[in-house]
Design a protein around this motif. Sequence first.
Motif, PDB file in Angstrom:
ATOM      1  N   ASN A   1     126.001  72.429  38.981  1.00  0.00           N
ATOM      2  CA  ASN A   1     126.022  73.523  38.002  1.00  0.00           C
ATOM      3  C   ASN A   1     127.427  73.778  37.483  1.00  0.00           C
ATOM      4  O   ASN A   1     127.624  74.097  36.307  1.00  0.00           O
ATOM      5  N   PHE A   2     128.421  73.638  38.353  1.00  0.00           N
ATOM      6  CA  PHE A   2     129.804  73.834  37.915  1.00  0.00           C
ATOM      7  C   PHE A   2     130.179  72.814  36.846  1.00  0.00           C
ATOM      8  O   PHE A   2     130.746  73.163  35.800  1.00  0.00           O
ATOM      9  N   VAL A   3     129.869  71.555  37.093  1.00  0.00           N
ATOM     10  CA  VAL A   3     130.188  70.505  36.123  1.00  0.00           C
ATOM     11  C   VAL A   3     129.459  70.766  34.807  1.00  0.00           C
ATOM     12  O   VAL A   3     130.047  70.638  33.724  1.00  0.00           O
ATOM     13  N   ARG A   4     128.196  71.150  34.880  1.00  0.00           N
ATOM     14  CA  ARG A   4     127.439  71.401  33.664  1.00  0.00           C
ATOM     15  C   ARG A   4     128.029  72.566  32.860  1.00  0.00           C
ATOM     16  O   ARG A   4     128.167  72.478  31.638  1.00  0.00           O
ATOM     17  N   ILE A   5     128.400  73.641  33.546  1.00  0.00           N
ATOM     18  CA  ILE A   5     128.971  74.802  32.859  1.00  0.00           C
ATOM     19  C   ILE A   5     130.283  74.448  32.178  1.00  0.00           C
ATOM     20  O   ILE A   5     130.541  74.839  31.036  1.00  0.00           O
ATOM     21  N   ARG A   6     131.123  73.672  32.876  1.00  0.00           N
ATOM     22  CA  ARG A   6     132.412  73.299  32.280  1.00  0.00           C
ATOM     23  C   ARG A   6     132.197  72.393  31.066  1.00  0.00           C
ATOM     24  O   ARG A   6     132.903  72.514  30.052  1.00  0.00           O
ATOM     25  N   ARG A   7     131.240  71.494  31.129  1.00  0.00           N
ATOM     26  CA  ARG A   7     130.937  70.640  29.983  1.00  0.00           C
ATOM     27  C   ARG A   7     130.384  71.468  28.821  1.00  0.00           C
ATOM     28  O   ARG A   7     130.739  71.240  27.658  1.00  0.00           O
ATOM     29  N   LEU A   8     129.528  72.405  29.135  1.00  0.00           N
ATOM     30  CA  LEU A   8     128.992  73.277  28.079  1.00  0.00           C
ATOM     31  C   LEU A   8     130.098  74.087  27.428  1.00  0.00           C
ATOM     32  O   LEU A   8     130.089  74.287  26.204  1.00  0.00           O
ATOM     33  N   ASP A   9     131.049  74.563  28.220  1.00  0.00           N
ATOM     34  CA  ASP A   9     132.182  75.310  27.658  1.00  0.00           C
ATOM     35  C   ASP A   9     132.961  74.458  26.658  1.00  0.00           C
ATOM     36  O   ASP A   9     133.333  74.931  25.572  1.00  0.00           O
ATOM     37  N   ARG A  10     133.229  73.206  27.012  1.00  0.00           N
ATOM     38  CA  ARG A  10     133.969  72.321  26.111  1.00  0.00           C
ATOM     39  C   ARG A  10     133.165  72.054  24.830  1.00  0.00           C
ATOM     40  O   ARG A  10     133.726  72.047  23.734  1.00  0.00           O
ATOM     41  N   CYS A  11     131.874  71.834  24.998  1.00  0.00           N
ATOM     42  CA  CYS A  11     131.023  71.595  23.816  1.00  0.00           C
ATOM     43  C   CYS A  11     130.989  72.824  22.919  1.00  0.00           C
ATOM     44  O   CYS A  11     131.064  72.715  21.688  1.00  0.00           O
ATOM     45  N   ARG A  12     130.864  73.994  23.517  1.00  0.00           N
ATOM     46  CA  ARG A  12     130.821  75.219  22.720  1.00  0.00           C
ATOM     47  C   ARG A  12     132.109  75.403  21.931  1.00  0.00           C
ATOM     48  O   ARG A  12     132.091  75.798  20.759  1.00  0.00           O
ATOM     49  N   CYS A  13     133.240  75.113  22.562  1.00  0.00           N
ATOM     50  CA  CYS A  13     134.522  75.231  21.867  1.00  0.00           C
ATOM     51  C   CYS A  13     134.569  74.323  20.639  1.00  0.00           C
ATOM     52  O   CYS A  13     135.013  74.738  19.562  1.00  0.00           O
ATOM     53  N   GLU A  14     134.123  73.088  20.784  1.00  0.00           N
ATOM     54  CA  GLU A  14     134.189  72.148  19.660  1.00  0.00           C
ATOM     55  C   GLU A  14     133.144  72.461  18.590  1.00  0.00           C
ATOM     56  O   GLU A  14     133.397  72.261  17.403  1.00  0.00           O
ATOM     57  N   LEU A  15     132.001  72.973  18.999  1.00  0.00           N
ATOM     58  CA  LEU A  15     130.993  73.363  18.011  1.00  0.00           C
ATOM     59  C   LEU A  15     131.487  74.518  17.146  1.00  0.00           C
ATOM     60  O   LEU A  15     131.096  74.635  15.980  1.00  0.00           O
TER      61      LEU A  15
ATOM     62  N   ARG B   1     122.963  74.182  17.298  1.00  0.00           N
ATOM     63  CA  ARG B   1     123.054  74.201  15.828  1.00  0.00           C
ATOM     64  C   ARG B   1     123.232  75.622  15.305  1.00  0.00           C
ATOM     65  O   ARG B   1     124.033  75.861  14.392  1.00  0.00           O
ATOM     66  N   ASP B   2     122.482  76.556  15.859  1.00  0.00           N
ATOM     67  CA  ASP B   2     122.614  77.944  15.411  1.00  0.00           C
ATOM     68  C   ASP B   2     123.977  78.515  15.782  1.00  0.00           C
ATOM     69  O   ASP B   2     124.563  79.299  15.027  1.00  0.00           O
ATOM     70  N   TYR B   3     124.494  78.114  16.950  1.00  0.00           N
ATOM     71  CA  TYR B   3     125.825  78.583  17.338  1.00  0.00           C
ATOM     72  C   TYR B   3     126.884  78.057  16.375  1.00  0.00           C
ATOM     73  O   TYR B   3     127.769  78.804  15.941  1.00  0.00           O
ATOM     74  N   ARG B   4     126.787  76.789  16.031  1.00  0.00           N
ATOM     75  CA  ARG B   4     127.745  76.206  15.074  1.00  0.00           C
ATOM     76  C   ARG B   4     127.669  76.924  13.737  1.00  0.00           C
ATOM     77  O   ARG B   4     128.696  77.244  13.127  1.00  0.00           O
TER      78      ARG B   4
END
Length: 319
Positions: free
Chosen positions: A254-268, A306-309
Amino acid sequence: MSLWKVSTDSCEILERNEVWQQAMHKICMPSCQFQTDSGQFHGDVSSINTPQGVEFSILSGTPMEISGKSNSQPYSFWLALLLEGDFSLKYKGEEYPAQINSIIYAPTGLDMTLSVNSDFKILYMKVPKTLIHTRLLNLNLIDVGYLPCDSGVNKVFASMLSSLSENIDDLETEMLRPIEIALSEFLVSNLIHQSGVLDFGSTAKIQHFKQICQFIDTNLADPHLALNMVAEKHKVSHRYIQKLFESRGISFVNFVRIRRLDRCRCELGHPEYRHLSVSDICFRWGFNDAGHFSRVFRSEYDITPRDYRRQQSDALTTS
């Protein structure tokens, strides 16, 4: 992005106290006691709000004491880079280090006193709840803190913030996105061990946990990042790593997934990556299934990628 300024030099002497207290209230700081009479006092505030809701405020003025807490507080966490002046920080009867070019921090709502015994300048930053990942940082376990910034990553981060304070009036909205990202990452990397300090049982385990988290962050883009890879790198057992993360109330996966999601959210949310598709971004950060990525993103943030972007693009357009 919104920008506003207040200067007591632009008003009558008898109005300066009220004008300054109103400015402090606007940035959710408690009231002040001046160490000079109203005829000699002056103060300036320049404040901006970023699209993600971070507030950066530059405060400067003559000696004063800022004491108490703000009861009306929409933010979760604050940091202050002490740029110029002679400072003293007191909390629960104890005095904390408060030296020039260092950072002090705390969750909002704590009653403390910051005394400024000379002319001063501070960069004051408030972070909204949306940028504090409560599954990684438990603010209930974080107290008042101090970060010396004379070396390492703290020095680099402080230098970036100092440059921000000098150029804040000239920055466009898009220029602030990397700073938002750096601020969020800095909080996680520096405070995650403190927010769970009581659970680890020893400072050695705290340090080891921090090293493992840093290794994970460095390798998030690797789709093969897994428990065995981390265990081999740090020469420990799988179970040891699992127990470290269990001490923080989260699993390794879960930690790895959350950190990856954080990076994706930043770039989106960043216009620099608008030429990349949602799939491109999720693959860049180690996800190997776009459908799965969309589902876990929505589960974590209550909105599709997509909606977040689209939401972030609209915010940049209207700011």
